[in-house]
Design a protein around this motif. Structure first.
Motif, mmCIF file in Angstrom:
data_model
loop_
_atom_site.group_PDB
_atom_site.id
_atom_site.type_symbol
_atom_site.label_atom_id
_atom_site.label_comp_id
_atom_site.label_asym_id
_atom_site.label_seq_id
_atom_site.Cartn_x
_atom_site.Cartn_y
_atom_site.Cartn_z
ATOM 1 N N LYS A 35 -44.038 5.494 -3.752
ATOM 2 C CA LYS A 35 -45.305 4.801 -3.501
ATOM 3 C C LYS A 35 -45.222 3.971 -2.220
ATOM 4 O O LYS A 35 -46.127 3.976 -1.398
ATOM 5 C CB LYS A 35 -45.591 3.881 -4.697
ATOM 6 C CG LYS A 35 -47.013 3.395 -4.734
ATOM 7 C CD LYS A 35 -47.526 3.007 -6.101
ATOM 8 C CE LYS A 35 -46.671 2.020 -6.825
ATOM 9 N NZ LYS A 35 -47.473 1.107 -7.652
ATOM 10 N N MET A 36 -44.092 3.273 -2.064
ATOM 11 C CA MET A 36 -43.944 2.462 -0.861
ATOM 12 C C MET A 36 -43.887 3.349 0.368
ATOM 13 O O MET A 36 -44.476 3.030 1.402
ATOM 14 C CB MET A 36 -42.674 1.608 -0.963
ATOM 15 C CG MET A 36 -42.756 0.556 -2.035
ATOM 16 S SD MET A 36 -41.254 -0.389 -2.195
ATOM 17 C CE MET A 36 -41.431 -1.531 -0.881
ATOM 18 N N ASN A 56 -47.372 4.358 1.348
ATOM 19 C CA ASN A 56 -48.094 3.312 2.076
ATOM 20 C C ASN A 56 -47.608 3.184 3.513
ATOM 21 O O ASN A 56 -48.389 2.915 4.421
ATOM 22 C CB ASN A 56 -47.931 1.967 1.372
ATOM 23 C CG ASN A 56 -48.685 1.925 0.065
ATOM 24 O OD1 ASN A 56 -49.633 2.692 -0.122
ATOM 25 N ND2 ASN A 56 -48.278 1.066 -0.846
ATOM 26 N N ILE A 57 -46.311 3.348 3.696
ATOM 27 C CA ILE A 57 -45.785 3.287 5.060
ATOM 28 C C ILE A 57 -46.257 4.499 5.845
ATOM 29 O O ILE A 57 -46.669 4.389 6.999
ATOM 30 C CB ILE A 57 -44.240 3.245 5.039
ATOM 31 C CG1 ILE A 57 -43.752 1.932 4.441
ATOM 32 C CG2 ILE A 57 -43.673 3.411 6.436
ATOM 33 C CD1 ILE A 57 -42.266 1.832 4.339
ATOM 34 N N ARG A 105 -49.653 4.508 7.521
ATOM 35 C CA ARG A 105 -49.751 3.714 8.740
ATOM 36 C C ARG A 105 -48.909 4.293 9.862
ATOM 37 O O ARG A 105 -49.263 4.227 11.029
ATOM 38 C CB ARG A 105 -49.299 2.284 8.456
ATOM 39 C CG ARG A 105 -50.230 1.586 7.526
ATOM 40 C CD ARG A 105 -49.816 0.155 7.252
ATOM 41 N NE ARG A 105 -50.793 -0.435 6.355
ATOM 42 C CZ ARG A 105 -50.678 -0.484 5.046
ATOM 43 N NH1 ARG A 105 -49.598 -0.024 4.457
ATOM 44 N NH2 ARG A 105 -51.636 -0.998 4.304
ATOM 45 N N LEU A 106 -47.792 4.855 9.472
ATOM 46 C CA LEU A 106 -46.874 5.391 10.473
ATOM 47 C C LEU A 106 -47.501 6.511 11.272
ATOM 48 O O LEU A 106 -47.251 6.667 12.469
ATOM 49 C CB LEU A 106 -45.609 5.908 9.779
ATOM 50 C CG LEU A 106 -44.431 6.166 10.694
ATOM 51 C CD1 LEU A 106 -43.891 4.870 11.225
ATOM 52 C CD2 LEU A 106 -43.342 6.896 9.956
ATOM 53 N N ASP A 121 -49.236 5.282 14.325
ATOM 54 C CA ASP A 121 -48.293 4.900 15.362
ATOM 55 C C ASP A 121 -47.732 6.145 16.025
ATOM 56 O O ASP A 121 -47.612 6.237 17.243
ATOM 57 C CB ASP A 121 -47.167 4.080 14.714
ATOM 58 C CG ASP A 121 -46.144 3.610 15.718
ATOM 59 O OD1 ASP A 121 -45.064 4.219 15.787
ATOM 60 O OD2 ASP A 121 -46.435 2.658 16.458
ATOM 61 N N ARG A 129 -48.276 7.397 19.950
ATOM 62 C CA ARG A 129 -47.166 7.433 20.898
ATOM 63 C C ARG A 129 -46.787 8.823 21.343
ATOM 64 O O ARG A 129 -46.286 9.018 22.427
ATOM 65 C CB ARG A 129 -45.966 6.747 20.292
ATOM 66 C CG ARG A 129 -46.212 5.266 20.264
ATOM 67 C CD ARG A 129 -44.939 4.557 20.339
ATOM 68 N NE ARG A 129 -44.332 4.642 19.027
ATOM 69 C CZ ARG A 129 -43.141 4.163 18.741
ATOM 70 N NH1 ARG A 129 -42.428 3.602 19.654
ATOM 71 N NH2 ARG A 129 -42.674 4.268 17.552
ATOM 72 N N ALA A 135 -40.947 0.118 14.983
ATOM 73 C CA ALA A 135 -42.155 0.206 14.166
ATOM 74 C C ALA A 135 -41.799 0.483 12.721
ATOM 75 O O ALA A 135 -42.419 -0.044 11.797
ATOM 76 C CB ALA A 135 -43.065 1.310 14.698
ATOM 77 N N LEU A 136 -40.772 1.287 12.544
ATOM 78 C CA LEU A 136 -40.357 1.651 11.198
ATOM 79 C C LEU A 136 -39.891 0.421 10.424
ATOM 80 O O LEU A 136 -40.250 0.225 9.262
ATOM 81 C CB LEU A 136 -39.210 2.657 11.309
ATOM 82 C CG LEU A 136 -39.050 3.713 10.234
ATOM 83 C CD1 LEU A 136 -40.357 4.386 9.936
ATOM 84 C CD2 LEU A 136 -38.028 4.730 10.685
ATOM 85 N N LEU A 143 -42.915 -1.785 9.551
ATOM 86 C CA LEU A 143 -43.691 -1.224 8.445
ATOM 87 C C LEU A 143 -42.943 -1.371 7.129
ATOM 88 O O LEU A 143 -43.525 -1.701 6.098
ATOM 89 C CB LEU A 143 -43.992 0.251 8.704
ATOM 90 C CG LEU A 143 -45.077 0.536 9.721
ATOM 91 C CD1 LEU A 143 -45.144 2.013 10.027
ATOM 92 C CD2 LEU A 143 -46.425 0.068 9.209
ATOM 93 N N LEU A 144 -41.648 -1.112 7.168
ATOM 94 C CA LEU A 144 -40.857 -1.223 5.942
ATOM 95 C C LEU A 144 -40.889 -2.650 5.430
ATOM 96 O O LEU A 144 -41.065 -2.900 4.243
ATOM 97 C CB LEU A 144 -39.411 -0.794 6.202
ATOM 98 C CG LEU A 144 -38.474 -0.909 4.998
ATOM 99 C CD1 LEU A 144 -38.892 0.043 3.902
ATOM 100 C CD2 LEU A 144 -37.028 -0.636 5.385
ATOM 101 N N GLU A 155 -44.244 -3.507 3.949
ATOM 102 C CA GLU A 155 -44.425 -2.810 2.681
ATOM 103 C C GLU A 155 -43.571 -3.443 1.586
ATOM 104 O O GLU A 155 -43.988 -3.529 0.435
ATOM 105 C CB GLU A 155 -44.064 -1.335 2.851
ATOM 106 C CG GLU A 155 -44.361 -0.484 1.651
ATOM 107 C CD GLU A 155 -45.760 -0.666 1.116
ATOM 108 O OE1 GLU A 155 -46.691 -0.819 1.931
ATOM 109 O OE2 GLU A 155 -45.924 -0.704 -0.122
ATOM 110 N N GLY A 201 -45.197 -4.687 -1.635
ATOM 111 C CA GLY A 201 -44.744 -4.035 -2.864
ATOM 112 C C GLY A 201 -44.225 -5.029 -3.884
ATOM 113 O O GLY A 201 -44.535 -4.959 -5.072
ATOM 114 N N ARG A 252 -47.074 -7.021 -5.301
ATOM 115 C CA ARG A 252 -47.889 -6.160 -6.152
ATOM 116 C C ARG A 252 -47.236 -6.018 -7.511
ATOM 117 O O ARG A 252 -47.874 -6.152 -8.550
ATOM 118 C CB ARG A 252 -47.997 -4.782 -5.488
ATOM 119 C CG ARG A 252 -49.197 -3.988 -5.895
ATOM 120 C CD ARG A 252 -49.369 -2.793 -4.978
ATOM 121 N NE ARG A 252 -48.149 -2.106 -4.667
ATOM 122 C CZ ARG A 252 -47.850 -1.626 -3.459
ATOM 123 N NH1 ARG A 252 -48.694 -1.785 -2.475
ATOM 124 N NH2 ARG A 252 -46.715 -1.013 -3.232
#
Lengths: 182, 162
Positions: free
Chosen positions: A48-49, A52-53, A56-57, A60, A64, B5-6, B9-10, B13, B17, B20
């Motif tokens: 699930k996480m 969600n990432i 959005r990724l 990006d 790019r 960026a990774l 984002l992590l 999240e 998470g 939540r």
């Protein structure tokens, strides 16, 4: 548990950047294992996480990489392996095992940066450590109108020689206009 | 080479998470911050080990704090700390005027109350890094205006016998 690795040829900063991500991911999985009693729940939560990432990724990534629309699933596979993985994880998995219908393929990762420094203890044998990746791929592709099923087939953490991710194209997602609009 | 960026984002999240899950579960919000901080602690410990493998021994506590502000911060957040103040008695204030984990949020009052959630991990990161360098500390952070963040570190030096 540190695995022996070849002498780094990349500058220290980029090495540490990837280690920051790897360590953070490790801390996250450890925390999830503490919070949820069984591995299945952890796997689901990671997925699930990752989803969600992924949603959005993809933005990006598209911003790019300037990659245009892919015309078929093969092109998608190429873009994922050669551009996306390279951009974000610094590795280029190979694409193999195409199904006869051209809707399923495998990504083979010789080394998975997420599992540096990681060992799976015996009581977590059904944990899919890198399950976040599945969610990311699924979420990202859903945002470009593709419903896919992603799962791990082989995992170096479980003793296999390579890490294999199987991706299956399910269907194209049509944009649904809100009810009442033309 | 994991992209920045990774990590951003992590991190976002992770915060989302955890909160939540807390909402659906017991609803103990305070524990989320602790969990994030302890995650940061583990990461900080590991990272500082890798980082200082080949660097020279630090002269004193101030030297360590300067290292955190310059090299460590640059590696993790791509910029240096903008301002370091100390009372020379173990309290250090690190000021970052454009904290990378907050730049993605709108600069204004709207999300100010949520900002501390995004700082917990970093506090743990600093605390973990200092801990492996032999300094026991308490690290707190505050955001007075996005995206600037101030981190307070109260240190007591632990003598290391090598």
């Amino acid at each position: 548990m540190s695995r022996s690795r070849p002498a780094p040829s990349r500058p220290l900063e980029s090495l540490l950047n990837s280690e920051l991500f790897t360590l953070t991911y490790g801390a996250l999985v450890t925390q999830l294992c503490k919070d949820y009693e069984n591995d299945e729940d952890v796997n689901k939560q990671l997925d699930k996480m990752g989803y969600n990432i992924g949603v959005r990724l993809i933005e990006d990534f598209l911003a790019r990489s300037n990659v245009g629309r892919c015309h078929d699933f093969r092109e998608t596979a190429d873009v994922i392996a050669k551009i996306a993985f390279k951009m974000y994880l610094g590795i280029t998995p190979s694409i193999t095992n195409w199904s006869p219908g051209g809707d399923e393929f495998s990504l083979i990762l010789e080394n998975n940066p997420l599992v540096d420094f990681v060992e799976l203890p015996d009581n977590h044998s059904s944990l899919i450590y890198s399950n976040l990746l599945c969610g990311v791929l699924r979420g990202a592709l859903e945002m470009v109108q593709m419903a896919v099923d992603v799962k791990f087939v082989q995992d170096t953490l479980k003793g296999d020689s390579v890490t294999e991710i199987r991706m299956k194209f399910i269907r194209r997602i049509e944009d649904n206009l809100p009810a009442g609009e033309e | 080479m994991a992209d920045e960026a990774l990590f951003l984002l992590l991190h976002n999240e992770m915060v989302a998470g955890l909160y939540r899950a807390a909402e659906q579960g017991e609803g103990e919000n305070g524990r989320c911050t602790t969990k994030l901080e302890s995650m940061g602690f583990r990461v900080g410990q590991g990272l500082i080990e890798r980082f200082t493998k080949d660097t020279a021994r630090f002269k004193d506590e101030l030297d360590i704090m300067k290292f955190i502000c310059k090299d460590f911060w640059t590696t993790v957040f791509k910029k240096q700390i903008d301002n370091l103040r100390t009372n020379h008695q173990g309290i250090y204030v690190l000021q970052d005027n454009k904290f990378r984990l907050l730049t993605q949020m709108s600069a204004g009052k709207q999300y100010l109350e949520h900002a501390p959630k995004y700082l917990a991990f970093t506090c743990g990161l600093i605390r973990g890094g200092l801990s492996n360098l032999g300094i026991k500390s308490i690290v707190t952070a505050e955001v007075s205006s996005m995206p600037a963040s101030t981190t307070h570190s109260c240190n007591e030096c632990v003598q290391e016998d090598d």
